[in-house]
Design a protein around this motif. Structure first.
Motif, PDB file in Angstrom:
ATOM      1  N   SER A 102       0.832  -1.207   0.000  1.00  0.00           N
ATOM      2  CA  SER A 102       0.000   0.000   0.000  1.00  0.00           C
ATOM      3  C   SER A 102       0.863   1.253   0.000  1.00  0.00           C
ATOM      4  O   SER A 102       0.503   2.265  -0.615  1.00  0.00           O
ATOM      5  CB  SER A 102      -0.930   0.003   1.216  1.00  0.00           C
ATOM      6  OG  SER A 102      -0.193  -0.018   2.427  1.00  0.00           O
ATOM      7  N   SER A 106       1.162   4.225  -2.982  1.00  0.00           N
ATOM      8  CA  SER A 106       0.798   5.613  -2.685  1.00  0.00           C
ATOM      9  C   SER A 106       1.731   6.617  -3.363  1.00  0.00           C
ATOM     10  O   SER A 106       1.541   7.825  -3.214  1.00  0.00           O
ATOM     11  CB  SER A 106       0.810   5.844  -1.166  1.00  0.00           C
ATOM     12  OG  SER A 106       2.132   5.867  -0.648  1.00  0.00           O
ATOM     13  N   VAL A 188      -0.960   1.357   5.153  1.00  0.00           N
ATOM     14  CA  VAL A 188      -2.261   1.154   5.795  1.00  0.00           C
ATOM     15  C   VAL A 188      -2.143   0.282   7.048  1.00  0.00           C
ATOM     16  O   VAL A 188      -2.921   0.432   7.992  1.00  0.00           O
ATOM     17  CB  VAL A 188      -3.283   0.528   4.820  1.00  0.00           C
ATOM     18  CG1 VAL A 188      -3.579   1.472   3.673  1.00  0.00           C
ATOM     19  CG2 VAL A 188      -2.815  -0.829   4.305  1.00  0.00           C
ATOM     20  N   GLU A 191      -1.004   2.515   9.887  1.00  0.00           N
ATOM     21  CA  GLU A 191      -1.980   3.547  10.228  1.00  0.00           C
ATOM     22  C   GLU A 191      -3.274   2.934  10.773  1.00  0.00           C
ATOM     23  O   GLU A 191      -4.236   3.644  11.040  1.00  0.00           O
ATOM     24  CB  GLU A 191      -2.287   4.428   9.011  1.00  0.00           C
ATOM     25  CG  GLU A 191      -1.138   5.370   8.646  1.00  0.00           C
ATOM     26  CD  GLU A 191      -1.613   6.588   7.875  1.00  0.00           C
ATOM     27  OE1 GLU A 191      -2.541   6.458   7.069  1.00  0.00           O
ATOM     28  OE2 GLU A 191      -1.040   7.678   8.088  1.00  0.00           O
ATOM     29  N   ALA A 192      -3.282   1.620  10.958  1.00  0.00           N
ATOM     30  CA  ALA A 192      -4.508   0.931  11.396  1.00  0.00           C
ATOM     31  C   ALA A 192      -4.615   0.816  12.914  1.00  0.00           C
ATOM     32  O   ALA A 192      -5.652   0.390  13.429  1.00  0.00           O
ATOM     33  CB  ALA A 192      -4.560  -0.466  10.781  1.00  0.00           C
TER      34      ALA A 192
END
Length: 326
Positions: A102, A106, A188, A191-192
């Motif tokens: 991910s 980005s 991700v 950042e979860a």
């Protein structure tokens, strides 16, 4: 389809099936003079059958010095690309081409190219979690293990672009005091993590130390007793085997931690999502399976290739990183 492949059509392997596959993988590795490199976030059985398990820096160093004829990369696509860049004359294979990232996604090459062109006086530092095309646009590559060292090696009068991870970039800025122009990318998985759930777990385990990966968001890092790369986190836990730890990174790391320090208590940091493991897992990393690893070595595909023009440009910033990291 041979007997072993037929066995692997089962949805879930039992222990006997896993052992049979691991033995077959070991035999194929010897026959083909192959080396299996695996990231800490891979499934436990893949880590157990690998020749080397490590973080991005360690894996790059191993790829750079291997004498094997074939590199089997149990990780994600950008890692296998890096191995191919370092070994253009060796066959590099990946269990599943869908093992993406991910964070790498980005940072699209066309957009990043325009960003770099708009700031021609900047030194371009890119985190290794990016595509070969992004590395080719860079001056030097870094990992979470050596990001501080890499940035500190750049003359203070030179402005810096740091990409693609904004969270790692913010952490590096805070630690080095260097202002950097950050690309707006993130992982991700890192950042979860839920700060509310983390606080609740810590209330239940008040003696536990929180250790976190610098790709995590700033509010998670502010709670941490230790911040470091995956290998750094493992080494930290090994120093304090009598302690209890809440681990804020991809949950695959817990397998190697527990192997290295069998009696330590490890608690995965909770994610926002209510899932079966109550942790943050990388779906891309978990695309690889023991069966796919076996088939990959047996058939020597999918094979990773990097166009020569991109490979030659991407090699320079990687070699600069490896030289500084010696």
């Amino acid at each position: 389809m041979d007997k072993l492949e037929s066995i692997q059509e089962e949805v879930k392997l039992d222990e006997a099936g896993k052992v049979a596959l691991m033995q077959e993988i070991d035999q194929l590795r010897k026959e083909k003079n192959a080396v299996i490199l695996a990231h800490y976030y891979q499934e436990p059985e893949i880590q157990d059958v690998a020749d080397y398990v490590g973080d991005s820096l360690g894996l790059s160093q191993q790829a750079a010095k291997t004498e094997a004829d074939m590199i089997v990369f149990a990780g994600v696509h950008f890692m296998a690309e890096t191995a191919k860049i370092l070994n253009p004359n060796k066959k590099v294979i990946l269990p599943d081409l869908d093992a993406g990232c991910s964070l790498a996604s980005s940072c699209p090459p066309e957009s990043f190219g325009e960003f770099v062109k708009a700031h021609p006086d900047h030194v371009v530092v890119t985190y290794i979690n990016c595509s070969a095309e992004i590395k080719a646009l860079s001056d030097i590559v870094c990992t979470s293990s050596n990001a501080l060292k890499i940035v500190n090696s750049i003359p203070k009068d030179r402005p810096i672009i740091f990409a693609p991870d904004k969270n790692l970039g913010k952490y590096v800025m805070k630690q080095t005091g260097r202002e950097m122009l950050l690309w707006d990318g993130a992982c991700v998985v890192h950042e979860a993590f839920s700060i509310d759930k983390l606080i609740e777990i810590h209330k239940s385990h008040p003696e536990a130390e929180i250790i976190a990966h610098p790709e995590s968001e700033e509010h998670i890092l502010q709670t941490a007793n230790y911040i470091g790369s995956t290998s750094g986190m493992i080494n930290y836990v090994k120093k304090y085997p009598e302690k209890e730890f809440i681990v804020a990174t991809e949950a695959g790391i817990l397998h190697q931690m527990q192997k290295d320090v069998p009696d330590v208590k490890l608690i995965p940091a909770p994610s926002h999502e209510d899932n079966t493991c109550a942790c943050s897992e990388c779906g891309y990393m978990k695309v690889n399976t023991l069966r796919k690893l076996y088939l990959c070595i047996k058939h020597e595909r999918p094979e990773i290739d990097v166009p020569r023009t991109i490979r030659e440009r991407a090699l320079l910033p990687i070699e600069r990183m490896l030289e500084i990291s010696k």
